[in-house]
Scaffold this active site. Structure first.
Site, PDB file in Angstrom:
ATOM      1  N   TYR A 136       0.867  -1.182   0.000  1.00 17.34           N
ATOM      2  CA  TYR A 136       0.000   0.000   0.000  1.00 17.34           C
ATOM      3  C   TYR A 136       0.901   1.228   0.000  1.00 17.34           C
ATOM      4  O   TYR A 136       1.551   1.526   0.995  1.00 17.34           O
ATOM      5  CB  TYR A 136      -0.908   0.016   1.235  1.00 17.34           C
ATOM      6  CG  TYR A 136      -1.917   1.142   1.196  1.00 17.34           C
ATOM      7  CD1 TYR A 136      -3.184   0.943   0.682  1.00 17.34           C
ATOM      8  CD2 TYR A 136      -1.580   2.416   1.635  1.00 17.34           C
ATOM      9  CE1 TYR A 136      -4.100   1.984   0.611  1.00 17.34           C
ATOM     10  CE2 TYR A 136      -2.491   3.469   1.567  1.00 17.34           C
ATOM     11  CZ  TYR A 136      -3.744   3.241   1.064  1.00 17.34           C
ATOM     12  OH  TYR A 136      -4.657   4.270   0.992  1.00 17.34           O
ATOM     13  N   GLU A 238       9.066   4.273   4.176  1.00 18.25           N
ATOM     14  CA  GLU A 238       9.106   4.168   5.647  1.00 18.25           C
ATOM     15  C   GLU A 238       7.855   4.788   6.270  1.00 18.25           C
ATOM     16  O   GLU A 238       7.831   5.053   7.480  1.00 18.25           O
ATOM     17  CB  GLU A 238      10.334   4.912   6.178  1.00 18.25           C
ATOM     18  CG  GLU A 238      11.671   4.295   5.804  1.00 18.25           C
ATOM     19  CD  GLU A 238      12.178   3.314   6.869  1.00 18.25           C
ATOM     20  OE1 GLU A 238      11.959   3.554   8.061  1.00 18.25           O
ATOM     21  OE2 GLU A 238      12.772   2.291   6.482  1.00 18.25           O
TER      22      GLU A 238
HETATM   23  C1  PLP Z   1      -0.350   4.938   4.856  1.00 18.42           C
HETATM   24  C2  PLP Z   1       0.738   4.602   3.914  1.00 18.42           C
HETATM   25  C3  PLP Z   1       0.949   5.338   2.740  1.00 18.42           C
HETATM   26  C4  PLP Z   1       0.033   6.458   2.342  1.00 18.42           C
HETATM   27  O1  PLP Z   1       0.045   7.475   3.269  1.00 18.42           O
HETATM   28  P1  PLP Z   1      -1.209   8.472   3.381  1.00 18.42           P
HETATM   29  O2  PLP Z   1      -0.820   9.411   4.458  1.00 18.42           O
HETATM   30  O3  PLP Z   1      -2.403   7.646   3.698  1.00 18.42           O
HETATM   31  O4  PLP Z   1      -1.348   9.142   2.086  1.00 18.42           O
HETATM   32  C5  PLP Z   1       2.024   5.021   1.947  1.00 18.42           C
HETATM   33  N1  PLP Z   1       2.833   4.003   2.279  1.00 18.42           N
HETATM   34  C6  PLP Z   1       2.670   3.272   3.379  1.00 18.42           C
HETATM   35  C7  PLP Z   1       3.624   2.170   3.692  1.00 18.42           C
HETATM   36  C8  PLP Z   1       1.609   3.536   4.237  1.00 18.42           C
HETATM   37  O5  PLP Z   1       1.416   2.792   5.334  1.00 18.42           O
END
Ligand code: PLP
Length: 437
Positions: A136, A238
């Site tokens: 994600y 990270e």
């Molecule tokens: C939550 C998350 C994102 C995205 O961050 P947002 O603040 O929701 O846009 C990207 N990479 C990882 C690993 C995350 O956990």
């Protein structure tokens, strides 16, 4: 009278909802949230890790108050401002030499990863990106396009190739999982994905939303060696597990690798919207006016982040996260030993996952039991959510400031929730209104 949760339902779009129970809060301090019914909830999520120092931390409050009392504009696009520069200087000091070039500031992990994806392809002229299934990297079109999480429904980027993330629990143990994942990557690079076309490989040092998967030892060292051989940039996301949460300042330090580009988010702003990309100058300066939004580099958010970084140092929160993480892990293993539905306990520091299965022999994921445990924990006063490509992994990302007493209190509540669900005390109807993910 309508509850706050009901008013939310009548006013807020479900597009933004990721709800697991009727949580509605009116305040919070430290690791506690105040619910609108007056209950004090123990927060083992910290809003998915964003409230890294807990709620209403005095250092963040003071920094925000100072920055807003004499406000150096609202953006770094067309003017330097001191908090943004101080933040960048601090972040540069925290990354390996190869990444120590320039810093880009954004609002979210999503805009940061989207910018990285555009930057690496534009700067190298190589059109392809490698990422992991289950990864994600964000919720904007560009960041979803380079992610591999099943919750996302946009088309992937042309040329994106998704790799299996080694899953020691499901793929026959760490060595077998690592060997299979590496063989897959080697096959792709030897065949359909010519390395000369690949700009970057995006990694998570723990695959968090994919299920809190901790990579096998040495796996990412081998991946790094492959990337170096082929001139593929290694980008480390990270966002969730960095900034001390894993027990080290950078979670990639556990892997023995040195990424070219490091991306921070979530806890960086201590609850305010902020992200950062740190990378070599030739990449980060490859073009001007390439990626910006109006209030990027906002001095108020940047000042909060400077306070977060200084507090992480002053209170040695990585060491604290490691110590409290050990307490939680030991407690979770005790719960697992007396439960029938806990298949695996894993993680590092205060980034922990508990995999829920319907049968420990077959390891069949149990999404419904997971949803019920999260629901029951909330009834008992503990906030946590779940993740995973099978929606069956409880995620613990409490504030880095969680005390040992709070850790033990949360363990008792979670143990009770798991026992209650195993005893059939939570009906299906209780969780039916909450879609989760
Ligand atoms: C939550 C998350 C994102 C995205 O961050 P947002 O603040 O929701 O846009 C990207 N990479 C990882 C690993 C995350 O956990």
């Amino acid at each position: 009278m309508a509850t706050l949760f009901d008013r939310d339902a009548a006013a807020i779009s479900t597009m933004a909802h990721l709800r697991f129970h009727p949580q509605a809060v009116v305040g919070g301090r430290g690791s506690r949230l105040t619910a609108d019914d007056g209950r004090h909830l123990l927060d083992f999520s910290a809003s998915w890790g964003a409230a890294s120092l807990g709620h209403a931390h005095p250092a963040v409050r003071a920094a925000v108050d100072r920055a807003l009392s004499d406000q150096a504009g609202a953006s770094y696009l067309s003017s330097a401002n001191l908090p943004a520069v101080e933040l960048a200087e601090r972040l540069l000091a925290r990354v390996p030499p190869r990444a120590r070039g320039r810093v880009w500031l954004g609002h979210s992990g999503s805009d940061a990863m989207e910018t990285v994806a555009r930057m690496v392809t534009a700067a190298t002229g190589r059109p392809r990106i490698l990422a992991f299934r289950g990864a994600y990297h964000g919720g904007t079109v560009g960041s979803m396009a380079v992610s591999g999480h099943p919750v996302q429904t946009v088309p992937r980027a042309p040329g994106l190739d998704l790799l299996p993330y080694p899953d020691a629990y499901r793929d026959g143990g760490p060595e077998a999982a690592s060997a299979a994942a590496l063989a897959h990557l080697e096959d792709r690079l030897a065949g359909p994905v010519p390395p000369s076309e690949v700009a970057a490989l995006l990694i998570e040092p723990i695959q968090s939303d994919g299920g809190m998967l901790v990579p096998p030892p040495d796996y990412f060292r081998a991946v790094e060696a492959l990337c170096r051989r082929h001139g593929i940039l290694l980008v480390c996301d990270e966002v969730k597990v960095g900034l001390g949460r894993s027990g080290r300042f950078n979670a990639f330090d556990h892997l023995g690798i040195e990424p070219d580009v490091v991306v921070f988010g979530k806890g960086l702003g201590g609850g305010l919207p902020l992200s950062a990309v740190v990378g070599p100058a030739d990449l980060m300066n490859h073009a001007a006016a390439f990626a910006f939004q109006t209030v990027h580099g906002n001095p108020v958010c940047a000042a909060a982040a400077v306070a977060v970084l200084d507090t992480i140092d002053a209170e040695d929160l990585p060491a604290h996260a490691a110590r409290i993480g050990d307490v939680l892990t030991a407690g979770l293993r005790e719960i697992a030993a007396r439960s029938s539905s806990v298949g695996d306990v894993r993680g590092r520091g205060l980034a922990l996952g508990v995999e829920i299965v319907s049968d420990r022999a077959s390891r069949a994921p149990d999404k419904r039991a997971t949803a019920k445990i999260v629901y029951r924990a909330f009834e008992l006063g503990l906030v946590l959510y779940y993740v995973g490509v099978h929606s069956n992994v409880l995620e613990l990302t409490p504030p880095l400031t969680l005390t040992e007493a709070e850790a033990r209190e949360g363990l008792a509540l979670l143990g009770q929730a798991i026992a209650d669900v195993e005893a059939g005390q939570v009906p299906d109807e209780a969780v039916a209104p909450f879609a989760g993910w």
